[in-house]
Design an enzyme around this catalytic site. Sequence first.
Site, PDB file in Angstrom:
ATOM      1  N   LYS A 190      31.161  26.110  44.319  1.00 21.36           N
ATOM      2  CA  LYS A 190      30.820  24.680  44.304  1.00 21.36           C
ATOM      3  C   LYS A 190      29.597  24.338  45.161  1.00 21.36           C
ATOM      4  CE  LYS A 190      35.143  22.337  43.197  1.00 21.36           C
ATOM      5  NZ  LYS A 190      36.142  21.372  43.687  1.00 21.36           N
TER       6      LYS A 190
ATOM      7  N   ASP B   1      35.027  14.892  41.633  1.00 18.66           N
ATOM      8  CA  ASP B   1      36.307  14.986  42.356  1.00 18.66           C
ATOM      9  C   ASP B   1      36.707  13.647  43.000  1.00 18.66           C
ATOM     10  OD1 ASP B   1      37.033  17.592  41.805  1.00 18.66           O
ATOM     11  OD2 ASP B   1      36.009  18.432  43.556  1.00 18.66           O
TER      12      ASP B   1
HETATM   13  P1  NAP Z   1      37.203  24.338  50.864  1.00 14.68           P
HETATM   14  O1  NAP Z   1      35.906  23.656  50.634  1.00 14.68           O
HETATM   15  O2  NAP Z   1      37.250  25.819  51.020  1.00 14.68           O
HETATM   16  O3  NAP Z   1      37.869  23.665  52.182  1.00 14.68           O
HETATM   17  C1  NAP Z   1      39.101  24.114  52.667  1.00 14.68           C
HETATM   18  C2  NAP Z   1      39.572  23.208  53.806  1.00 14.68           C
HETATM   19  O4  NAP Z   1      40.891  23.618  54.165  1.00 14.68           O
HETATM   20  C3  NAP Z   1      38.736  23.309  55.075  1.00 14.68           C
HETATM   21  O5  NAP Z   1      38.824  22.074  55.753  1.00 14.68           O
HETATM   22  C4  NAP Z   1      39.460  24.412  55.859  1.00 14.68           C
HETATM   23  O6  NAP Z   1      39.284  24.289  57.249  1.00 14.68           O
HETATM   24  C5  NAP Z   1      40.907  24.104  55.506  1.00 14.68           C
HETATM   25  N1  NAP Z   1      41.790  25.267  55.509  1.00 14.68           N
HETATM   26  C6  NAP Z   1      41.677  26.402  54.780  1.00 14.68           C
HETATM   27  N2  NAP Z   1      42.725  27.227  55.002  1.00 14.68           N
HETATM   28  C7  NAP Z   1      43.509  26.598  55.917  1.00 14.68           C
HETATM   29  C8  NAP Z   1      44.734  26.939  56.549  1.00 14.68           C
HETATM   30  N3  NAP Z   1      45.360  28.092  56.295  1.00 14.68           N
HETATM   31  N4  NAP Z   1      45.268  26.069  57.436  1.00 14.68           N
HETATM   32  C9  NAP Z   1      44.636  24.888  57.694  1.00 14.68           C
HETATM   33  N5  NAP Z   1      43.480  24.500  57.124  1.00 14.68           N
HETATM   34  C10 NAP Z   1      42.921  25.350  56.234  1.00 14.68           C
HETATM   35  O7  NAP Z   1      38.242  24.005  49.695  1.00 14.68           O
HETATM   36  P2  NAP Z   1      38.310  22.681  48.786  1.00 14.68           P
HETATM   37  O8  NAP Z   1      37.550  22.907  47.540  1.00 14.68           O
HETATM   38  O9  NAP Z   1      38.000  21.515  49.626  1.00 14.68           O
HETATM   39  O10 NAP Z   1      39.868  22.670  48.381  1.00 14.68           O
HETATM   40  C11 NAP Z   1      40.863  22.290  49.309  1.00 14.68           C
HETATM   41  C12 NAP Z   1      42.194  22.118  48.573  1.00 14.68           C
HETATM   42  O11 NAP Z   1      42.087  21.049  47.614  1.00 14.68           O
HETATM   43  C13 NAP Z   1      42.610  23.374  47.774  1.00 14.68           C
HETATM   44  O12 NAP Z   1      44.006  23.536  47.887  1.00 14.68           O
HETATM   45  C14 NAP Z   1      42.221  23.026  46.356  1.00 14.68           C
HETATM   46  O13 NAP Z   1      43.050  23.676  45.421  1.00 14.68           O
HETATM   47  C15 NAP Z   1      42.485  21.511  46.340  1.00 14.68           C
HETATM   48  N6  NAP Z   1      41.664  20.816  45.338  1.00 14.68           N
HETATM   49  C16 NAP Z   1      42.317  20.088  44.404  1.00 14.68           C
HETATM   50  C17 NAP Z   1      41.599  19.397  43.435  1.00 14.68           C
HETATM   51  C18 NAP Z   1      42.331  18.617  42.404  1.00 14.68           C
HETATM   52  O14 NAP Z   1      41.730  18.253  41.394  1.00 14.68           O
HETATM   53  N7  NAP Z   1      43.593  18.324  42.604  1.00 14.68           N
HETATM   54  C19 NAP Z   1      40.193  19.448  43.437  1.00 14.68           C
HETATM   55  C20 NAP Z   1      39.548  20.206  44.419  1.00 14.68           C
HETATM   56  C21 NAP Z   1      40.305  20.898  45.364  1.00 14.68           C
HETATM   57  P3  NAP Z   1      38.032  24.964  58.027  1.00 14.68           P
HETATM   58  O15 NAP Z   1      36.890  24.003  57.931  1.00 14.68           O
HETATM   59  O16 NAP Z   1      38.522  25.134  59.414  1.00 14.68           O
HETATM   60  O17 NAP Z   1      37.739  26.275  57.328  1.00 14.68           O
END
Ligand code: NAP
Length: 284
Positions: free
Chosen positions: A71, A107
């Site tokens: 992304k 999103d």
């Molecule tokens: P991302 O850019 O990789 O960001 C991940 C976030 O989660 C960061 O803030 C990270 O913290 C934190 N994190 C990762 N592993 C963790 C853990 N074990 N414990 C606590 N915090 C943790 O990912 P993203 O694209 O934002 O996605 C985040 C979530 O949203 C995912 O589960 C994804 O499936 C979901 N999502 C859903 C939709 C939907 O349409 N429903 C759309 C997009 C994403 P740090 O900054 O410290 O690394």
Amino acid sequence: MQIRGSTRLAGILGYPVSHSLSPLMHNAAYAAMGLNLCYVPLPVSPEGLGSAIAGLRAMQFLGANVTIPHKVAVTGHLDRLAESARRVGAVNTIVNEDGSLVGHNTDGTGFIRALEEAVAVDYSGAPVLLLGAGGAARSVAMALADRGVPRIAIVNRGRARADELRQALKDKHPSLPVETRLLDADYNDLTAAAKIIINATPAGMSERLKSELIAVDSLSEEQIVCDLVYSQTQATPLLLAARAKGAKALGGLGMLIHQGAEAIRLWTGSTPPVEVMKEAIESQ
Ligand code: NAP
């Protein structure tokens, strides 16, 4: 669906993509809309991203969705970013405008549409607690700030992304109070004060992590609790705890469907049948 010589292509770039529900819901929507369009999974490794984007151009894809881990990286391979992608620093939808690839991010709009479909929200009276500061958190925070929430508290595992998101929000909305705290600090006060609580981290799915996210005793029935993780059952530990406390609980499927619907709108100019998309996913 009949694939013909004239059929256009759309797809999802990710690594892996075999788990993705997007092909199912997109193709169901196209069939219901009578579109001569087919949506395919495009597993692309990080090393292959540049070639894959050139391939979209060469093969005249109508567009593509982009998911983990591309992304952010994909922004460097496109011709232009729309405002929705520029402010978030990430792209989830590419639109092919006569050979020019434009990056968008649907999103935030997807989240807002899912939220408003589920519950009536008075944004001006809804302080937000956001767990996470990654791409999804950024999209959601920007969309909520645009709608006039009175303050946003960001709780993240690491300091860096929390501070970056705070700055991005302040750049766009200088008078919006934005507080950041680390996930391992005490933030029960923020939980209790929030009207909308959003988990935008992948944590919370597993038994190991479920008690670490939110002190469940701080939840109340006036709150709206959203877990962006898409789970078929909409029953993550956080959502189960929220429901037990009488709070309104919202899973990630609605956002998934509506961000996809926004992509279809961008590609075709037509409004897709979200009920059909929902049924396609639920039938799995
Ligand atoms: P991302 O850019 O990789 O960001 C991940 C976030 O989660 C960061 O803030 C990270 O913290 C934190 N994190 C990762 N592993 C963790 C853990 N074990 N414990 C606590 N915090 C943790 O990912 P993203 O694209 O934002 O996605 C985040 C979530 O949203 C995912 O589960 C994804 O499936 C979901 N999502 C859903 C939709 C939907 O349409 N429903 C759309 C997009 C994403 P740090 O900054 O410290 O690394």
